[in-house]
Design an enzyme around this catalytic site. Structure first.
Site, PDB file in Angstrom:
ATOM      1  N   SER A 167       0.824  -1.202   0.000  1.00  0.00           N
ATOM      2  CA  SER A 167       0.000   0.000   0.000  1.00  0.00           C
ATOM      3  C   SER A 167       0.865   1.262   0.000  1.00  0.00           C
ATOM      4  CB  SER A 167      -0.970  -0.041   1.173  1.00  0.00           C
ATOM      5  OG  SER A 167      -1.943   0.972   1.060  1.00  0.00           O
ATOM      6  N   ASP A 191      -0.489  -3.972  -4.064  1.00  0.00           N
ATOM      7  CA  ASP A 191      -1.636  -3.078  -4.154  1.00  0.00           C
ATOM      8  C   ASP A 191      -1.275  -1.667  -3.667  1.00  0.00           C
ATOM      9  OD1 ASP A 191      -4.263  -3.090  -5.201  1.00  0.00           O
ATOM     10  OD2 ASP A 191      -5.076  -2.770  -3.221  1.00  0.00           O
ATOM     11  N   ARG A 205       5.105   9.094  -6.865  1.00  0.00           N
ATOM     12  CA  ARG A 205       4.533   7.778  -6.567  1.00  0.00           C
ATOM     13  C   ARG A 205       5.510   6.713  -7.038  1.00  0.00           C
ATOM     14  NH1 ARG A 205       3.609   6.151 -11.620  1.00  0.00           N
ATOM     15  NH2 ARG A 205       2.585   7.509 -13.147  1.00  0.00           N
ATOM     16  N   ASP A 207       6.979   4.107  -9.585  1.00  0.00           N
ATOM     17  CA  ASP A 207       7.033   4.102 -11.046  1.00  0.00           C
ATOM     18  C   ASP A 207       8.004   3.022 -11.500  1.00  0.00           C
ATOM     19  OD1 ASP A 207       6.400   5.591 -13.671  1.00  0.00           O
ATOM     20  OD2 ASP A 207       8.598   5.565 -13.657  1.00  0.00           O
ATOM     21  N   ASP A 210      11.860   3.217 -11.008  1.00  0.00           N
ATOM     22  CA  ASP A 210      12.426   3.321  -9.661  1.00  0.00           C
ATOM     23  C   ASP A 210      13.351   2.165  -9.299  1.00  0.00           C
ATOM     24  OD1 ASP A 210      11.061   5.695  -9.268  1.00  0.00           O
ATOM     25  OD2 ASP A 210       9.324   4.725  -8.355  1.00  0.00           O
ATOM     26  N   HIS A 261      -7.917  -5.329  -0.642  1.00  0.00           N
ATOM     27  CA  HIS A 261      -6.635  -4.628  -0.562  1.00  0.00           C
ATOM     28  C   HIS A 261      -5.537  -5.562  -0.064  1.00  0.00           C
ATOM     29  CE1 HIS A 261      -4.252  -1.057  -0.679  1.00  0.00           C
ATOM     30  NE2 HIS A 261      -4.174  -0.865   0.636  1.00  0.00           N
TER      31      HIS A 261
END
Length: 463
Positions: A167, A191, A205, A207, A210, A261
């Site tokens: 998360s 997730d 965020r 990507d 990364d 989730h």
């Protein structure tokens, strides 16, 4: 004399007190550091960010070692020549320890001789104000970079660094990867969080740039998770949204909000147990996958279709050959180990008129055990002399099939009953393509009437 006795008594009490304090402190020092346990009260009052790194190896798998922030190399167990796996949890609205953490630790240590570092930022993730936890993500990443820098100075390599983020933890891993310009070995996003991250720039965020390899599992894309692709390869079990076995209504309580989730984590854990490989099918969309447009793993030779989870990086070279990010779709069962065993039913009919309907498939082994397909919910159109492919998924697999059972239905309640004239039927095990394909020729399926028969091995040919 009385004064001397009293003084001696006081000295004894003082010595006893000093010894008691030393014993308590020594006991606390020897006690194993643990993940920070909080409760809903801390969430309501809020927590200041604190990060502790708990190191486990095969030498201390039952008792963690807390890494010292400015002296990581003083660790007794850290071996910088080994692979290092970081596990980063996400938002904790109740403050409790993640239910999956213990099993994750045991399975990762059993998978290889590694440094396993649990990133505990529960103080900072525990809050009813989600935005506060989001704001702390970059701060956690900065702290992690400090630890990683020290490990690099002690001889570790970025290639051997692997971060598993759940998360919000997935985005934290991404932020760390950005700081090393994508040279981290691997990031797995379980997730990745969607709220406050959807629609932002890649640098804000997780990507695919990364790390050298970024694999992502999406299981709650329509609520708490991120919908769009983020990695080198993005897996979308059951379309990436509603997961089988999870509650469908809010009346089920907290499970309704977290089950989909968390399924990403349990799918990843399943891959570590090695009970079965969960195979995914590269495809443009879940609808195309359901329409049997992307079920031929032979198209991806020499490495075939990707597998989900810990061993997904075996497909890394294949991704390099494709030179583009990949989305992969598949279906699962409703409980651990979540595997679905897929078969391709290839049928050619010779009816003059077009028929539309469904075919239910059962397979039977030599002991008489029967399993029924859980898929094939899409209507199929049968035309004269045209091959159609039906994807059939089973919760259980048989290495040797004795019989096959087929039932044709139009699902109409009134009116004429139809029949389907089959010129050829071929059944192919997609999870085990090396198995013999099974055939049957020239037979008729009467609507709503189950037909059971013994198949024969298909003649060898390219399919």
């Amino acid at each position: 004399m009385l004064h001397s006795t009293f003084l001696r008594f006081c000295m004894l009490k003082l010595c006893f007190f000093i010894c008691l304090v030393y014993w308590v402190e020594s006991d606390e020092e020897e006690k194993c550091p643990e993940f920070t346990g909080l409760n809903i009260g801390f969430a309501l009052s809020g927590t200041e960010l604190q990060v502790q790194l708990l190191l486990y190896t095969r030498e201390n798998q039952n008792c963690s070692e807390r890494l010292i922030e400015h002296n990581v190399t003083a660790s007794k167990y850290l071996n910088t020549s080994k692979k290092t796996v970081f596990v980063i949890h996400g938002y904790r609205p109740t403050g409790s320890q993640p239910a999956w953490l213990g099993e994750m630790k045991e399975l990762l240590l059993s998978s290889g001789d590694i440094n396993l570092i649990i990133v505990d930022w529960n103080r900072g993730a525990t809050t009813v104000i989600y935005m506060t936890a989001v704001d702390n993500c970059r701060k956690v990443a900065e702290i992690l970079k400090n630890y990683v820098d020290q490990m690099l100075e002690a001889g570790a390599s970025l290639d051997s660094m692997y971060m598993i983020g759940v998360s919000l933890g997935a985005h934290i891993a991404g932020f760390v990867g950005q700081k090393y310009k994508g040279k981290l070995g691997r990031i797995t996003g379980l997730d990745p969080a969607g709220p406050l991250f959807t629609g932002v720039l890649p640098e804000d965020r997780l990507d695919r740039t990364d790390a050298q390899f970024v694999d992502v599992i999406h299981t709650d894309a329509n609520a708490l998770g991120f919908r769009k692709p983020l990695g080198s390869i993005d897996f979308y079990p059951n379309g990436g949204m509603d997961q089988p076995g999870c509650p469908q209504t809010v009346f089920s309580g907290f499970q309704y909000f977290k089950c989909d989730h968390q399924r990403s984590v349990f799918l990843f854990l399943s891959s570590l147990k090695k009970r079965c490989n969960i195979i995914a099918y590269p495809c443009a969309s879940y609808l195309d996958y359901k329409r049997r447009k992307c079920d031929d793993c032979e198209a991806f030779q020499p490495l075939s279709c990707p597998v989900l989870g810990y061993y997904a990086d075996s497909w890394k070279n294949q991704l390099n050959l494709r030179n583009s990010p990949t989305k992969a779709f598949f279906d699962t069962s409703d409980k651990d180990p979540f595997c679905m065993y897929n078969y391709l039913l290839d049928i050619t009919t010779w009816n003059k008129s077009i028929r539309r309907g469904f075919i239910k498939v059962k397979i039977i082994d030599y002991a008489g055990n029967i399993v029924e397909s859980q898929m094939n919910r899409e209507v199929t159109t049968f035309q004269q002399y045209k091959r159609v492919k039906i994807l059939a998924g089973f919760y259980q697999d048989f290495e040797k099939i004795s019989k096959i059972s087929l039932t044709f239905s139009t699902k109409t309640l009134v009116g004429q009953k139809y029949k389907l004239n089959i010129l050829q039927m071929r059944l192919k095990a997609l999870n085990n393509p090396e198995r013999l394909q099974l055939c049957r020729y020239d037979f008729v399926l009467m609507e709503n009437t189950e037909l059971t028969f013994k198949p024969i091995p298909c003649p060898e040919r390219n399919t």
